[in-house]
Design an enzyme around this catalytic site. Structure first.
Site, short mmCIF file in Angstrom:
data_model
loop_
_atom_site.label_atom_id
_atom_site.label_comp_id
_atom_site.label_asym_id
_atom_site.label_seq_id
_atom_site.Cartn_x
_atom_site.Cartn_y
_atom_site.Cartn_z
N CYS A 112 39.35 45.87 31.56
CA CYS A 112 38.56 44.94 30.68
C CYS A 112 36.89 44.75 31.15
O CYS A 112 36.87 44.67 32.48
CB CYS A 112 38.94 43.72 30.50
SG CYS A 112 37.98 42.56 29.92
N CYS A 116 32.40 42.34 25.65
CA CYS A 116 32.49 42.36 24.02
C CYS A 116 32.48 40.71 23.47
O CYS A 116 31.88 40.70 22.53
CB CYS A 116 33.81 42.95 23.50
SG CYS A 116 34.16 44.58 24.77
N THR A 203 36.76 35.45 29.72
CA THR A 203 36.39 36.77 30.11
C THR A 203 35.01 36.90 30.81
O THR A 203 34.10 36.74 29.98
CB THR A 203 36.87 37.77 29.07
OG1 THR A 203 38.34 37.52 28.60
CG2 THR A 203 36.54 39.03 29.74
N GLU A 269 39.04 36.71 34.58
CA GLU A 269 39.12 35.49 33.58
C GLU A 269 39.03 34.46 34.53
O GLU A 269 39.64 34.36 35.91
CB GLU A 269 40.47 35.49 32.83
CG GLU A 269 40.41 36.15 31.60
CD GLU A 269 40.66 37.48 31.74
OE1 GLU A 269 41.32 38.00 32.57
OE2 GLU A 269 40.10 38.32 30.66
N HIS A 304 35.59 40.78 16.73
CA HIS A 304 36.00 40.93 18.18
C HIS A 304 37.68 41.43 17.96
O HIS A 304 38.14 42.28 18.82
CB HIS A 304 36.54 39.51 18.80
CG HIS A 304 36.46 39.46 20.09
ND1 HIS A 304 35.90 40.23 21.13
CD2 HIS A 304 37.45 38.80 20.97
CE1 HIS A 304 36.35 40.22 22.38
NE2 HIS A 304 37.27 39.40 22.24
N TYR A 308 38.95 45.46 20.05
CA TYR A 308 40.15 45.91 20.78
C TYR A 308 40.44 47.49 20.59
O TYR A 308 41.57 47.69 21.67
CB TYR A 308 41.23 45.06 20.31
CG TYR A 308 41.23 43.81 21.34
CD1 TYR A 308 40.21 42.71 20.99
CD2 TYR A 308 42.01 43.64 22.47
CE1 TYR A 308 40.32 41.39 21.67
CE2 TYR A 308 41.95 42.22 23.30
CZ TYR A 308 41.08 41.51 22.86
OH TYR A 308 40.83 40.22 23.67
N CYS A 310 38.91 48.97 22.62
CA CYS A 310 38.74 49.09 24.13
C CYS A 310 40.15 49.50 24.77
O CYS A 310 40.15 50.27 25.70
CB CYS A 310 38.27 47.71 24.77
SG CYS A 310 39.51 46.42 24.68
N GLU A 458 46.80 40.39 27.89
CA GLU A 458 45.49 40.06 27.30
C GLU A 458 45.53 40.73 25.91
O GLU A 458 44.88 40.27 25.06
CB GLU A 458 44.41 40.50 28.14
CG GLU A 458 43.11 39.84 27.95
CD GLU A 458 42.21 40.40 26.90
OE1 GLU A 458 42.57 41.78 26.49
OE2 GLU A 458 41.46 39.83 26.38
FE1 SF4 Z 1 37.65 43.12 27.64
FE2 SF4 Z 1 38.46 44.70 25.58
FE3 SF4 Z 1 38.13 42.00 25.05
FE4 SF4 Z 1 36.06 43.98 25.58
S1 SF4 Z 1 37.42 43.73 23.66
S2 SF4 Z 1 36.02 41.82 26.49
S3 SF4 Z 1 37.10 45.35 26.89
S4 SF4 Z 1 39.38 42.84 26.29
FE FE Z 2 39.48 39.73 25.36
#
Ligand code: SF4
Ligand code: FE
Length: 522
Positions: A112, A116, A203, A269, A304, A308, A310, A458
């Site tokens: 992570c 974001c 985060t 976190e 958001h 994800y 990501c 997460e």
């Molecule tokens: Fe982290 Fe993914 Fe959340 Fe971005 S979207 S803050 S990389 S968990």
């Molecule tokens: Fe997150």
């Protein structure tokens, strides 16, 4: 300027932070109250357990240097190039580039990269403050734009602080035995407000320069004091950070580079506790407008939950690790191994597909900010609560039991038993034994260790636990409309119903194919 509302613009002087190195330097020497293992941390930047999380955020700066089209944009506020994490999306292409940048950063860090939440909070607040002003004749949008412009000028990292600790989940904020279980206003002066409460699972909070606090759920008239949105510097007086620990985290303090699995990057976190923290008027973007709390939460989650994607970038790394261990073990040609890699890829691409579709299906709000499709964003995040577990299971399947029974790095390095491990941990004859050990440790890291926090649990709970997405999917699934479709084809409808269906079908497809914004999702 009083200490309570100092502007952290002094952190980077007058030019914006642009490189990872400049960013890391900007975090040095701040007066923060951070606790870890019951002790105050004096220097977060050099702390071996914290530094990997800082390195991950630094990548967001370096990527913008290397690939400006992907990870930066021209700021309408300064006319200069600004990191994409600070940019307000004004068309579908902007949203899609966010997703492509997120996948790339997941690939580069395997974890992570923490920015974001701030990006998604910025985008959601842009339209919500605009619409709040229309209804309540407030001036939040102008103030918010001034704040965004200031962050562009300095190139700051923004943390979005939404999730309250929540106490008794069956009770609204004002009925909690302890009102501090939701962040709320405790005092007002002519200059601003003071807030108290705690935000959980924050985060990248310590790796940010500013935090934007926001309500975490729909609020009613009696929850007015909980309807507060505002920005505070990370080092604001009255904030205490209690660092969250992660599985296998102390391996980063053992001094080696193998057993940590991913020595360079990690997530972060912490619990953030606010005790009468002052928010000056210029940084307040909602104060008492409880009727807009639900809109803010829903718009934020719309952004958001498709952020994800990501995890598809992190999934790419895990698929690569699984394929590598198959090579090292000499089994990469076996058809069942290839089929498992196909299954992992199929699941990983499904996550990406729904996220990027949510962005392509976005639409303009009255403010000009572009909002992703809520249904598809929720479907993306719901996949993320399941598919990384299956991808992780298959990676462990390919890795074999050695992933959890391997002796330590110290044994591997020891003069006595090291040579024995070198001999007996061997895979294919032409593969370096240490490389085999390293890739197994990476798989352990991503499925059981520090980065399993981000890739698995997460993925389950971040941006709302699975049930939160199911509620949103249920609200928008149009089952009555779908029943009518079936009834029409079965010959059950009367003329009136048929016309109604045709109008809805036209509206739905107009939306889906972008012929107009009048689509039907009612
Ligand atoms: Fe982290 Fe993914 Fe959340 Fe971005 S979207 S803050 S990389 S968990
Ligand atoms: Fe997150």
């Amino acid at each position: 300027m009083s200490q309570q509302h100092k502007d952290t613009s002094s952190i980077s002087g007058s030019s914006p932070i642009q490189t990872g190195e400049q960013y890391i330097d900007s975090l040095r020497g701040r007066d923060l109250t951070v606790y870890l293992f019951g002790e105050k941390v004096e220097d977060i930047v050099e702390h071996p357990m914290i530094r990997p999380s800082i390195n991950a955020v630094a990548q967001t700066f370096d990527l913008a240097q290397r690939e400006p089209e992907l990870a930066s944009a021209i700021s309408p506020f300064t006319g200069e190039r600004v990191n994409r994490f600070l940019h307000i999306a004004t068309d579908a292409e902007d949203l899609v580039r966010q997703n492509k940048m997120q996948r790339k950063l997941g690939q580069l860090t395997g974890t992570c990269f923490q920015r974001c939440v701030g990006m998604d909070a910025f985008n959601a607040l842009y339209s919500v403050t605009y619409e709040m002003d229309q209804t309540h004749e407030t001036d939040y949008h102008q103030k918010f734009k001034a704040f965004v412009g200031m962050t562009h000028k300095h190139g700051y990292v923004i943390g979005g602080a939404m999730t309250d600790v929540k106490g008794d989940r069956s009770l609204p904020p004002h009925q909690q035995a302890d009102p501090d279980l939701y962040l709320h206003v405790t005092k007002r002066t002519a200059d601003g407000v003071y807030v108290t409460g705690a935000k959980a699972h924050q985060t990248g909070c310590l790796n940010s320069h500013w935090l934007v606090v926001m309500p975490t759920l729909r609020l009613g008239p009696e929850d007015k004091e909980f309807a507060i949105v505002g920005a505070v510097p990370v080092e604001a007086k009255g904030i205490t950070y209690i660092y969250g620990r992660q599985s296998c985290d102390t391996r980063s303090m053992e001094g080696g580079s193998i057993d940590v699995g991913n020595a360079r990057y990690g997530g972060q976190e912490a619990m953030v506790i606010f005790e009468d923290v002052f928010i000056p008027n210029q940084y307040i973007f909602m104060d008492g407008e409880y009727d807009f709390a639900a809109m803010l939460v829903e718009r934020f989650t719309s952004y958001h939950r498709r952020s994800y994607v990501c995890k598809s970038g992190v999934g790419d790394v895990l698929i690569g690790a699984a394929a590598t261990i198959a090579d090292y073990n000499g089994v990469s040609k076996a058809s069942h191994i290839r089929d498992k890699l196909v299954e992992m890829t199929h699941q990983n691409e499904t996550i990406y597909a729904t996220g990027i579709a949510a962005s392509y299906q976005g639409f303009a709000t009255e403010s000009g900010a572009f909002l992703p499709d809520d249904m598809l964003a929720n479907v993306c995040k719901h996949h993320v609560t399941k598919m990384p577990y299956e991808i992780g299971r298959l990676a462990q399947d390919l890795a074999g039991g050695m992933v959890v029974t391997m002796p330590s790095e110290q044994d591997y390095r020891s003069n006595e038993v090291g040579p024995l491990l070198e001999k007996y941990l061997k895979g294919k004859a032409d593969v370096n034994t240490e490389d085999r050990v390293r890739i197994l440790r990476l798989i352990e890291n991503m499925t059981l260790g520090r980065n399993a926090v981000g890739y698995l649990t997460e993925s389950m709970h971040g941006a709302g636990s699975p049930q939160a997405q199911r509620i949103q999917i249920m609200r928008q699934m149009q089952v009555d409309y779908k029943k009518k479709l079936a009834q029409a084809l079965a010959g059950i409808e009367n003329e009136e119903t048929r016309l109604e269906i045709m109008a809805k079908v036209d509206g739905y497809f107009a939306r889906v194919f972008k012929l107009s914004d009048q689509g039907d999702r009612s």
